[in-house]
Design a protein around this motif. Structure first.
Motif, short mmCIF file in Angstrom:
data_model
loop_
_atom_site.label_atom_id
_atom_site.label_comp_id
_atom_site.label_asym_id
_atom_site.label_seq_id
_atom_site.Cartn_x
_atom_site.Cartn_y
_atom_site.Cartn_z
N LEU A 89 1.01 -1.20 0.07
CA LEU A 89 0.12 0.13 0.04
C LEU A 89 0.86 1.14 -0.12
O LEU A 89 1.87 1.43 0.73
CB LEU A 89 -0.85 0.15 1.23
N LEU A 90 0.43 1.99 -0.77
CA LEU A 90 1.40 3.38 -1.10
C LEU A 90 0.53 4.55 -1.02
O LEU A 90 -0.82 4.35 -1.23
CB LEU A 90 2.07 3.32 -2.34
N THR A 91 1.01 5.55 -0.54
CA THR A 91 0.23 6.83 -0.73
C THR A 91 0.12 7.36 -2.04
O THR A 91 0.80 7.00 -2.85
CB THR A 91 0.82 8.18 -0.05
N PHE A 92 -1.30 8.00 -2.37
CA PHE A 92 -1.20 8.42 -3.66
C PHE A 92 -1.16 9.88 -4.00
O PHE A 92 -1.72 10.72 -2.93
CB PHE A 92 -2.87 8.17 -4.11
N ILE A 93 -0.32 10.34 -4.79
CA ILE A 93 0.10 11.69 -4.97
C ILE A 93 -0.95 12.44 -6.00
O ILE A 93 -1.03 12.00 -7.17
CB ILE A 93 1.42 11.92 -5.21
#
Ligand code: PMP
Length: 744
Positions: A89-93
């Motif tokens: 899971l990654l942050t969305f920019i």
């Protein structure tokens, strides 16, 4: 997905939306007003490790700009393996894709600077796990992985460019690899992995191709997509490089290879796309999204002189350009060791590709002058066949190796079945000489019939039978055993329509006076005569007279052979005759020194009188492999048809120009072997040599190479490599017309 999100990452999703992805599945998640990207991969042991590397790199970058952040699982890991799948899971920019700004130049500066900042901040970052990553076919280090996929490209022309730039990469990049600055790099900065805000490039994402490699490879990949997406490819690339260099200095050796690296990325993109769409035809559209523009660019790249490109890069970075020795200086040096009997143009050439020649001055010259690099300068198939055989075996015909018979069979398959014996030598002159020797042995007569203005080679005997040479400056009186037949050119102009009959009468009178003739040698289109076609029926009539007198007819196909005529494989076919002996040279090896004589077994048996025929180099395996590659390329690239189609287009264009301007006279020839007469505006039967020279010079100044010839040197000769395109023809025709207008 909901279950994974809540059980693994402790998130409740308000919305889940699938995003586009190449190798894995991506989902845009919204939870508590925050956006994330959930990544879902099929488990693979190596991938598990590389994803670990990717997450560690993103952690390292977290305070160096606005990059995606890795969200730990509830267990505190950067990724979790569940049922043979890996989840991250990654942050969305937020931001728009660089792809959406569609060639807006104002972003180029920030793009270059952002890449430089990324490189500058990570230059000391190292991850030994990435050394194991040797299987990523999108990593430029692994370009060799793409080579087998070239075959998956349907279009032989596309394959030729892939192979050419692959070889250039091997020559110009790989030997310098060890000296390049390396670190952990993004590996795929393309327009779909770059985010912009309203006026600048914001950041990069999708670090899925992270690898340990040269910084300049990373930059080159980014530049490739710039070149693909901007109309002024080189201008846009230059802006990015300038901006990069202003933040983080580029080294000369890095700038030197950018031209080849950009091309290498195109090779990688096209070949990977071809392979992937073969394996997953259902995803072809997505996979080949860049292919059409990449195909266009890779072809266009061959028309860009690598020196010009390098100079642009040096200028952008304020580097001193390499000192250019003047051409005259080089000619002076050459004259110290090379005889002035050799003529020379004032063009220093550093390289060439297909129909383009690269001047040392950085200019690209469109080549309509060189018919020796028949299938194109440095054609990769020919280069490869030649080099591979050199690595394996180079010997002579006293040993048995299959390449000799293979090539002989292949070459002879292009002739009527009675022409079934071939002798190999190394130059057109040696071939012509051998042809005469065969004729003399078989007929017992040493006399040779020739055409006025003909040229057949540089050996003593060949000069004796080349009126173009012995009849000009520094020449000598015609030898007793040489009979010269009148050249149609004079007669066409002087006698008009009745020319042919009178020409034949004159020829027969000559023939009847000389009973010692054993051979007649002529080119089907007389090159040095000014691309002069023989009048219809002329050769057929003469051949029948010769045959009656047991004179062997030799066709010198050194210039006219190998499909250059477009309509036919061999020039003699234009006149519905079949010679007894055929002389081949020049284009047979695309520049590799080889030549051949083809004849019937009957003649060959009579020539076998006990004296051995041996040529140290003729028919060696390297030459055979080279010649075989030439034949193969001619067939698979459909170059005969190209010579016909584009040759006719060129000829029609020239005829159109001739109808508009009085100084342009007869246009003649066939396929890619054309001639244009430049004549007096008030009397088209008079040559205009000075106009011809001025036009040739103006074309040269416009980077177009053409030759001139004819007894008055007033005929422009057009004989480009067989891969010459319609766009090339248009470029030439426009420049020619302008030159006619300016110089008339
Ligand atoms: N015949 C013809 C028609 C030629 O044009 C030439 C070369 N210009 C030759 C023979 C001689 O070939 P080489 O230079 O390879 O000896």
């Amino acid at each position: 997905m909901e279950a994974i999100l809540s059980e693994v990452f402790g998130l409740t999703a308000e919305s889940i939306q699938q995003l586009e992805g190449y190798d894995n599945r991506n989902f845009l998640i919204e939870s508590n007003g925050i956006k994330y990207v959930l990544k879902d991969y099929r488990f693979d042991k190596n991938l598990e490790m590389y994803l670990q590397s990717e997450s560690e790199f993103l952690d390292f970058l977290s305070d160096k700009g606005e990059f995606p952040k890795v969200i730990s699982s509830l267990k505190g890991n950067s990724q979790e393996i569940i049922n043979d799948r890996i989840y991250r899971l990654l942050t969305f920019i937020e931001g728009d894709l660089f792809a959406s700004i569609k060639g807006d130049e104002s972003y180029l500066e920030s793009f270059g600077k952002k890449i430089a900042q990324l490189h500058k901040s990570s230059i000391d970052y190292y991850d030994p796990k990435l050394l194991a990553r040797i299987d990523n076919r999108w990593d430029l280090k692994n370009l060799h992985l793409c080579e087998p996929f070239f075959e998956d490209c349907q279009d032989p022309k596309e394959r030729k460019f892939l192979k050419y730039f692959y070889q250039q990469f091997e020559q110009n990049v790989l030997p310098k690899y060890a000296d390049l600055r390396k670190s952990v790099i993004h590996g795929d900065i393309n327009e779909h992995n770059v985010l912009v805000n309203s006026n600048e490039v914001k950041t990069f994402f999708d670090f899925g191709d992270v690898n340990y490699g040269p910084l300049v490879y990373d930059l080159a990949i980014a530049l490739t997509y710039i070149a693909l997406n901007y109309n002024d490819s080189i201008g846009a690339v230059t802006s990015v490089v300038r901006a990069y260099h202003s933040v983080y200095e580029l080294e000369e050796k890095e700038l030197d290879m950018l031209y080849y690296l950009i091309a290498a990325r195109l090779v990688q993109s096209l070949s990977n796309a071809a392979n992937s769409s073969k394996i997953q035809p259902e995803n072809k559209e997505y996979i080949t999204v860049n292919s059409a523009s990449a195909r266009f660019l890779i072809e266009e790249w061959t028309s860009i002189n690598p020196i010009y490109f390098r100079n642009k890069m040096y200028e952008a970075c304020g580097k001193q350009l390499l000192d250019l020795k003047s051409v005259n200086e080089e000619i002076d040096r050459r004259n110290k060791s090379i005889s002035k009997a050799l003529s020379v143009s004032n063009l220093a050439i550093k390289g060439a590709a297909f129909q383009y020649m690269y001047g040392e001055n950085g200019k690209t010259y469109l080549d309509l002058r060189n018919n020796i690099p028949h299938v194109g300068h440095c054609h990769p198939d020919v280069v490869e066949a030649n080099a591979k055989m050199q690595f394996k075996l180079n010997t002579n015909t006293r040993y048995v190796y299959p390449e000799l018979a293979d090539y002989a069979e292949q070459l002879l398959s292009k002739f009527p079945s009675n022409l079934n014996k071939v002798y190999f030598v190394n130059s057109g002159s040696a071939a012509g000489d051998l042809a005469l020797r065969i004729a003399q042995t078989v007929t017992g007569r040493s006399g040779v019939g020739i055409l006025e203005q003909g040229y057949h080679g540089n050996t003593y005997r060949m000069i004796e039978v080349s009126h173009y040479k012995y009849g000009s400056k520094g020449g000598f009186d015609q030898k007793k055993n040489v009979v010269k037949f009148p050249m149609p050119w004079n007669y066409e102009v002087v006698m008009g329509a009745k020319a042919k009959d009178q020409l034949i009468d004159l020829a027969l009178t000559e023939l009847n006076r000389n009973t010692e003739i054993g051979a007649f040698i002529a080119e089907p289109i007389v090159g040095c005569g000014g691309q002069l076609e023989l009048p219809e029926g002329y050769l057929k009539h003469l051949y029948s007279e010769f045959k009656e007198r047991n004179v062997l007819c030799i066709s010198d196909e050194v210039q006219t052979g190998f499909a250059r005529m477009g309509r036919a494989w061999w020039g003699y076919e234009l006149y519905d005759v079949v010679p007894d002996i055929i002389v081949l040279g020049k284009c047979i090896g695309n520049g590799h020194p080889m030549a051949a004589v083809v004849t019937t077994s009957e003649i060959s048996e009579k020539f076998t009188n006990g004296m051995e025929f041996f040529s140290s180099f003729g028919g060696n395996p390297v030459s055979c492999a080279t010649g075989m590659a030439v034949l193969d390329v001619l067939d698979k690239e459909g170059l005969k048809d190209n010579a016909l189609k584009i040759g006719e287009y060129l000829k029609a264009g020239l005829a159109r120009i001739a109808s508009k301007y009085k100084g342009v006279g007869v246009v003649r020839g066939s396929g890619f072997f054309l001639g244009v007469e430049l004549v007096d505006e008030n009397d088209s039967s008079l040559p205009n040599t000075s106009l011809c020279h001025k036009i040739k010079k103006e074309l040269f100044d416009n980077q177009i190479l053409v030759g001139s010839d004819g007894p008055e040197d007033n005929i422009l000769k057009i004989k480009p490599p067989m891969c010459f395109t319609k766009a090339n023809a248009d470029q030439f025709l426009a420049a020619f017309e302008t030159a006619v207008i300016t110089e008339s």
